[in-house]
Design a protein around this motif. Structure first.
Motif, PDB file in Angstrom:
ATOM      1  N   UNK A 186      54.774 113.068 134.069  1.00 54.81           N
ATOM      2  CA  UNK A 186      54.775 112.499 135.412  1.00 54.81           C
ATOM      3  C   UNK A 186      54.099 113.511 136.321  1.00 54.81           C
ATOM      4  N   UNK A 187      52.922 113.140 136.851  1.00 58.51           N
ATOM      5  CA  UNK A 187      52.152 114.060 137.694  1.00 58.51           C
ATOM      6  C   UNK A 187      52.393 113.824 139.175  1.00 58.51           C
ATOM      7  N   UNK A 188      53.440 113.054 139.509  1.00 55.85           N
ATOM      8  CA  UNK A 188      53.712 112.705 140.892  1.00 55.85           C
ATOM      9  C   UNK A 188      54.348 113.820 141.690  1.00 55.85           C
ATOM     10  N   UNK A 189      54.994 113.441 142.793  1.00 51.35           N
ATOM     11  CA  UNK A 189      55.530 114.420 143.737  1.00 51.35           C
ATOM     12  C   UNK A 189      56.564 115.336 143.095  1.00 51.35           C
ATOM     13  N   UNK A 190      57.330 114.800 142.161  1.00 54.74           N
ATOM     14  CA  UNK A 190      58.286 115.610 141.415  1.00 54.74           C
ATOM     15  C   UNK A 190      57.999 115.430 139.937  1.00 54.74           C
ATOM     16  N   UNK A 191      57.328 116.414 139.341  1.00 58.31           N
ATOM     17  CA  UNK A 191      56.901 116.284 137.959  1.00 58.31           C
ATOM     18  C   UNK A 191      58.073 116.229 136.994  1.00 58.31           C
ATOM     19  N   UNK A 192      57.819 115.678 135.817  1.00 54.31           N
ATOM     20  CA  UNK A 192      58.860 115.550 134.800  1.00 54.31           C
ATOM     21  C   UNK A 192      58.201 115.193 133.469  1.00 54.31           C
ATOM     22  N   UNK A 193      59.019 115.222 132.420  1.00 57.20           N
ATOM     23  CA  UNK A 193      58.640 114.700 131.116  1.00 57.20           C
ATOM     24  C   UNK A 193      59.560 113.518 130.833  1.00 57.20           C
ATOM     25  N   UNK A 194      58.986 112.383 130.484  1.00 58.48           N
ATOM     26  CA  UNK A 194      59.766 111.202 130.133  1.00 58.48           C
ATOM     27  C   UNK A 194      59.712 111.021 128.619  1.00 58.48           C
ATOM     28  N   UNK A 213      57.097 121.835 135.238  1.00 56.28           N
ATOM     29  CA  UNK A 213      56.462 120.523 135.430  1.00 56.28           C
ATOM     30  C   UNK A 213      55.930 120.336 136.841  1.00 56.28           C
ATOM     31  N   UNK A 214      56.018 121.374 137.669  1.00 56.05           N
ATOM     32  CA  UNK A 214      55.617 121.275 139.073  1.00 56.05           C
ATOM     33  C   UNK A 214      54.271 121.943 139.324  1.00 56.05           C
ATOM     34  N   UNK A 215      53.633 121.612 140.465  1.00 55.70           N
ATOM     35  CA  UNK A 215      52.426 122.347 140.852  1.00 55.70           C
ATOM     36  C   UNK A 215      52.755 123.825 141.055  1.00 55.70           C
ATOM     37  N   UNK A 216      51.826 124.684 140.702  1.00 51.54           N
ATOM     38  CA  UNK A 216      51.988 126.126 140.874  1.00 51.54           C
ATOM     39  C   UNK A 216      51.479 126.492 142.273  1.00 51.54           C
ATOM     40  N   UNK A 217      52.377 126.949 143.138  1.00 48.74           N
ATOM     41  CA  UNK A 217      52.007 127.255 144.515  1.00 48.74           C
ATOM     42  C   UNK A 217      50.983 128.378 144.616  1.00 48.74           C
ATOM     43  N   UNK A 218      50.885 129.197 143.585  1.00 47.94           N
ATOM     44  CA  UNK A 218      49.940 130.316 143.627  1.00 47.94           C
ATOM     45  C   UNK A 218      48.519 129.903 143.265  1.00 47.94           C
TER      46      UNK A 218
END
Length: 404
Positions: A186-194, A213-218
């Motif tokens: 899941x590449x949406x606002x809150x990433x996950x693995x389904x 599973x989230x975007x890397x802020x760096x």
């Protein structure tokens, strides 16, 4: 199912089956000689933004066109005789933003992101049902199996809000070799693995909100040396996106586009809930997070695939128009460049043909109306093939020919 007797629907179906409505034909380039290893070969050109591609056991090629910046006339198609043919039929492709109250979301393509041929030879279509990557259409998120012997849908696994909540964007899928389990990013606002049990249709959302599973802020995704940003200043924020499964089905790999790190987890850690009516603590997101391993750094990447032929991982690198390779047999091995070519404008999704040929789409995300307001809604894109060789992963780079 809605009525198919209206004149409008009949005309639509006829136009779609002729391969001429809006989407138009594709231009397939005939091959007069085998392509050299490591060389790009254009397979097809499309009039719309493509993402997914897959090749079935019998060599049939399928692609999909998400509803991102346009209301695509064709969502899923077979590449056949130099044209795109709506698949499995025109009615499944008949949904439109303007007709969303007329056609049911559960048995029409809403915003398809991925098409993948499963080990048994059938086609699976992943529909996050999120046009423009905005609101999830009610009853729309689904995973649909199409029997390629009959070209008819065989089963539909629908996802409720517990699996595909608002803000989600189910992105890509891989299937276990035994055909029992599907794994989805899941590449949406809150990433996950389904994780999906294909026999029962039960699914569970795991690692929801986990740092892996989230975007890397760096990380800032760039192109041509400049941050890639929307007019409102937002950058590329996609969460867990690329996904790959080891040939034995024992290890799952994934990463965020806005990220640099490739992660992995034993699939046994993700599937324990399938054999228990209770959810053990071992399957909590916190416990799973502790089992995730860091494989290495890919930099911002979109598509991942592990070749059935050579066991290597191939990685699309949108920032520098390239395809890279990782030798998974050597722990800590660095990426090497297979090909770098200006024609690979945002290399997106991989597929592997029966003979080991790799196929990759170029979705041109950096050229889309998301990032260039004056861009056309219908963005021309391409499908390419490449034949890797054993020597391509030794650090050599295929030079980029002049853009054309």
């Amino acid at each position: 199912m809605p009525s198919r007797t209206t004149t409008r629907t009949a005309a639509l179906a006829a136009a779609l089956l002729a391969g001429t409505l809006l989407s138009g034909p594709i231009a397939a380039e005939a091959q007069t000689a085998p392509a050299a290893a490591g060389a790009l070969t254009k397979v097809a050109s499309f009039e719309h933004q493509v993402t997914g591609v897959t090749v079935a056991k019998d060599g049939r090629i399928f692609v999909n066109f998400p509803r991102w910046t346009e209301d695509s006339a064709v969502s899923v198609a077979e590449v056949k005789d130099g044209k795109i043919v709506p698949f499995p039929d025109a009615e499944w492709n008949a949904w439109r933003n303007a007709r969303k109250d007329e056609l049911s979301a559960g048995d029409h393509w809403i915003c398809v992101q991925s098409v993948v041929a499963s080990p048994d030879g059938n086609l699976w279509v992943l529909d996050p049902a999120t046009p423009a990557m905005a609101a999830v259409v009610k009853n729309g998120p689904k995973l649909v199996e199409i029997d390629l012997k009959t070209n008819k849908p065989a089963r539909t696994i629908s996802f409720d809000e517990a699996v595909a909540p608002q803000g989600s964007y189910l992105n890509d899928v891989r299937f276990s070799p035994d055909g029992k389990t599907a794994y989805i990013t899941d590449s949406g606002a809150s990433g996950a693995i389904v994780v999906v049990d294909l026999a029962s249709g039960k699914s569970r959302r795991l690692l929801d909100g986990d740092p892996t599973t989230q975007p890397d802020k760096s990380v800032t995704v760039t192109y041509e040396g400049k941050p890639l940003r929307r007019p409102d200043g937002r950058g590329v924020e996609f969460s867990a996106d690329g996904i790959a499964l080891s040939p034995d089905g024992a290890t799952l790999y994934w990463q965020a586009i806005k990220g640099k790190t490739l992660y992995s987890l034993p699939t046994s850690a993700l599937t324990g809930w399938l054999t228990s009516s209770l959810v053990p603590e071992a399957l909590s997101d916190r416990s799973l997070s502790g089992k995730v391993e860091t494989v290495g750094e890919n930099g911002p990447a979109d598509g991942l695939i592990i070749s059935r032929k050579d066991g290597r991982m191939y990685v699309t690198s949108p920032q520098d128009d390239s395809i890279k390779v990782r030798d998974l047999s050597a722990k800590g091995s660095a990426l090497t460049t297979l090909v770098q070519d200006k024609r690979l404008r945002w290399p997106d999704t991989f597929a592997e043909g029966p003979d080991g040929t790799l196929y990759v789409t170029t979705s041109r995300i950096q050229d889309s109306a998301f990032y260039k307001p004056d861009a056309p809604a219908a963005l021309p894109t391409d499908l390419w093939s490449i034949k890797p060789s054993a020597t391509d992963a030794t650090g050599s780079t295929t030079a980029s020919p002049p853009a054309r």
